[in-house]
Write a protein that holds these residues in place. Structure first.
Motif, PDB file in Angstrom:
ATOM      1  N   GLN A 162      50.176  56.589  58.989  1.00  0.00           N
ATOM      2  CA  GLN A 162      49.545  56.115  57.767  1.00  0.00           C
ATOM      3  C   GLN A 162      50.546  55.357  56.911  1.00  0.00           C
ATOM      4  N   LEU A 163      50.026  54.368  56.209  1.00  0.00           N
ATOM      5  CA  LEU A 163      50.857  53.591  55.294  1.00  0.00           C
ATOM      6  C   LEU A 163      50.094  53.473  53.983  1.00  0.00           C
ATOM      7  N   PRO A 164      50.365  54.349  53.039  1.00  0.00           N
ATOM      8  CA  PRO A 164      49.669  54.245  51.756  1.00  0.00           C
ATOM      9  C   PRO A 164      50.099  52.999  51.004  1.00  0.00           C
ATOM     10  N   LEU A 165      49.135  52.315  50.426  1.00  0.00           N
ATOM     11  CA  LEU A 165      49.383  51.092  49.673  1.00  0.00           C
ATOM     12  C   LEU A 165      48.718  51.206  48.311  1.00  0.00           C
ATOM     13  N   VAL A 166      49.438  50.837  47.269  1.00  0.00           N
ATOM     14  CA  VAL A 166      48.905  50.921  45.913  1.00  0.00           C
ATOM     15  C   VAL A 166      49.119  49.596  45.207  1.00  0.00           C
ATOM     16  N   GLU A 167      48.010  48.959  44.816  1.00  0.00           N
ATOM     17  CA  GLU A 167      48.096  47.688  44.097  1.00  0.00           C
ATOM     18  C   GLU A 167      48.191  47.937  42.597  1.00  0.00           C
ATOM     19  N   SER A 168      48.779  46.977  41.912  1.00  0.00           N
ATOM     20  CA  SER A 168      48.836  46.992  40.459  1.00  0.00           C
ATOM     21  C   SER A 168      48.975  45.565  39.957  1.00  0.00           C
ATOM     22  N   GLY A 169      48.721  45.380  38.668  1.00  0.00           N
ATOM     23  CA  GLY A 169      48.942  44.076  38.060  1.00  0.00           C
ATOM     24  C   GLY A 169      47.696  43.269  37.787  1.00  0.00           C
ATOM     25  N   GLY A 170      46.534  43.775  38.169  1.00  0.00           N
ATOM     26  CA  GLY A 170      45.307  43.045  37.886  1.00  0.00           C
ATOM     27  C   GLY A 170      44.962  43.092  36.414  1.00  0.00           C
ATOM     28  N   GLY A 171      43.920  42.355  36.053  1.00  0.00           N
ATOM     29  CA  GLY A 171      43.494  42.358  34.667  1.00  0.00           C
ATOM     30  C   GLY A 171      42.652  41.160  34.333  1.00  0.00           C
ATOM     31  N   LEU A 172      42.524  40.909  33.039  1.00  0.00           N
ATOM     32  CA  LEU A 172      41.723  39.795  32.522  1.00  0.00           C
ATOM     33  C   LEU A 172      42.651  38.694  32.043  1.00  0.00           C
ATOM     34  N   VAL A 173      42.371  37.477  32.460  1.00  0.00           N
ATOM     35  CA  VAL A 173      43.203  36.339  32.063  1.00  0.00           C
ATOM     36  C   VAL A 173      42.306  35.132  31.855  1.00  0.00           C
ATOM     37  N   GLN A 174      42.717  34.229  30.986  1.00  0.00           N
ATOM     38  CA  GLN A 174      41.954  33.001  30.776  1.00  0.00           C
ATOM     39  C   GLN A 174      42.237  31.996  31.886  1.00  0.00           C
ATOM     40  N   ALA A 175      41.287  31.137  32.115  1.00  0.00           N
ATOM     41  CA  ALA A 175      41.466  30.080  33.106  1.00  0.00           C
ATOM     42  C   ALA A 175      42.725  29.284  32.779  1.00  0.00           C
ATOM     43  N   GLY A 176      43.481  28.980  33.819  1.00  0.00           N
ATOM     44  CA  GLY A 176      44.745  28.283  33.655  1.00  0.00           C
ATOM     45  C   GLY A 176      45.937  29.207  33.521  1.00  0.00           C
ATOM     46  N   GLY A 177      45.667  30.493  33.346  1.00  0.00           N
ATOM     47  CA  GLY A 177      46.732  31.467  33.179  1.00  0.00           C
ATOM     48  C   GLY A 177      47.290  31.971  34.495  1.00  0.00           C
ATOM     49  N   SER A 178      48.174  32.962  34.376  1.00  0.00           N
ATOM     50  CA  SER A 178      48.865  33.503  35.550  1.00  0.00           C
ATOM     51  C   SER A 178      48.820  35.027  35.538  1.00  0.00           C
ATOM     52  N   LEU A 179      48.901  35.586  36.734  1.00  0.00           N
ATOM     53  CA  LEU A 179      49.032  37.025  36.932  1.00  0.00           C
ATOM     54  C   LEU A 179      49.878  37.267  38.161  1.00  0.00           C
ATOM     55  N   ARG A 180      50.547  38.410  38.190  1.00  0.00           N
ATOM     56  CA  ARG A 180      51.254  38.793  39.393  1.00  0.00           C
ATOM     57  C   ARG A 180      50.752  40.157  39.849  1.00  0.00           C
ATOM     58  N   LEU A 181      50.274  40.196  41.072  1.00  0.00           N
ATOM     59  CA  LEU A 181      49.864  41.449  41.686  1.00  0.00           C
ATOM     60  C   LEU A 181      51.026  42.029  42.492  1.00  0.00           C
ATOM     61  N   SER A 182      51.107  43.338  42.490  1.00  0.00           N
ATOM     62  CA  SER A 182      52.094  44.046  43.297  1.00  0.00           C
ATOM     63  C   SER A 182      51.380  45.032  44.198  1.00  0.00           C
ATOM     64  N   CYS A 183      51.969  45.297  45.331  1.00  0.00           N
ATOM     65  CA  CYS A 183      51.438  46.276  46.271  1.00  0.00           C
ATOM     66  C   CYS A 183      52.629  47.043  46.822  1.00  0.00           C
ATOM     67  N   ALA A 184      52.674  48.321  46.526  1.00  0.00           N
ATOM     68  CA  ALA A 184      53.827  49.125  46.898  1.00  0.00           C
ATOM     69  C   ALA A 184      53.443  50.240  47.854  1.00  0.00           C
ATOM     70  N   SER A 185      54.390  50.602  48.688  1.00  0.00           N
ATOM     71  CA  SER A 185      54.200  51.714  49.611  1.00  0.00           C
ATOM     72  C   SER A 185      55.329  52.716  49.441  1.00  0.00           C
ATOM     73  N   SER A 186      55.006  53.954  49.678  1.00  0.00           N
ATOM     74  CA  SER A 186      56.019  55.008  49.585  1.00  0.00           C
ATOM     75  C   SER A 186      56.718  55.240  50.911  1.00  0.00           C
ATOM     76  N   ARG A 187      56.297  54.514  51.943  1.00  0.00           N
ATOM     77  CA  ARG A 187      56.856  54.731  53.268  1.00  0.00           C
ATOM     78  C   ARG A 187      57.911  53.685  53.594  1.00  0.00           C
ATOM     79  N   GLY A 188      59.017  54.156  54.140  1.00  0.00           N
ATOM     80  CA  GLY A 188      60.095  53.246  54.488  1.00  0.00           C
ATOM     81  C   GLY A 188      59.754  52.308  55.625  1.00  0.00           C
ATOM     82  N   THR A 189      58.703  52.654  56.412  1.00  0.00           N
ATOM     83  CA  THR A 189      58.304  51.791  57.525  1.00  0.00           C
ATOM     84  C   THR A 189      57.606  50.524  57.053  1.00  0.00           C
TER      85      THR A 189
END
Length: 124
Positions: free
Chosen positions: A1-28
């Motif tokens: 198993q490889l648990p994955l957790v996303e973060s960084g979403g939200g509400l933004v106006q057109a033309g704006g920017s966001l950065r999503l992250s996806c992290a795992s607790s496994r070294g593999t």
């Protein structure tokens, strides 16, 4: 198993920017190629971007090419999706996914592990 957790979403106006992250607790994590997919209401899940296990190659859907950048930091077991010049049409739930084959892939069926999703809403 490889648990994955996303973060960084939200509400933004057109033309704006966001950065999503996806992290795992496994070294593999560093053994897996990673991808980002998205699903808008009433639509099928679609490919957004992919990156090899080493990060030396990337691929993008035509709809996001030139606006989104996928990257990874294997020392932090994290993959990122930098989204710029966001459009209303980019509104969707964004999922990160991992595939055992370390190469690029645009088919969701080739991915083995999925995060829970992160909502991105772009307002006009």
């Amino acid at each position: 198993q490889l648990p994955l957790v996303e973060s960084g979403g939200g509400l933004v106006q057109a033309g704006g920017s966001l950065r999503l992250s996806c992290a795992s607790s496994r070294g593999t994590f560093s053994s897996y190629a990673m991808g980002w997919f998205r699903q808008a209401p009433g639509k099928e899940r679609e490919f957004v971007a992919s990156i090899t296990w080493s990060g030396d190659r990337v691929s993008y859907a035509d709809s996001v090419k030139g606006r989104f950048i996928i990257s990874r930091d294997n020392t932090k077991n994290t993959v990122y999706l930098q989204m710029s010049s966001l459009q209303v049409e980019d509104t969707a739930v964004y999922y990160c996914a991992a595939r055992l084959d370390g190469g690029l892939g645009s088919s969701q069926w080739s991915y083995h592990y999925w995060g829970q999703g992160s909502q991105v809403t772009v307002s006009s």
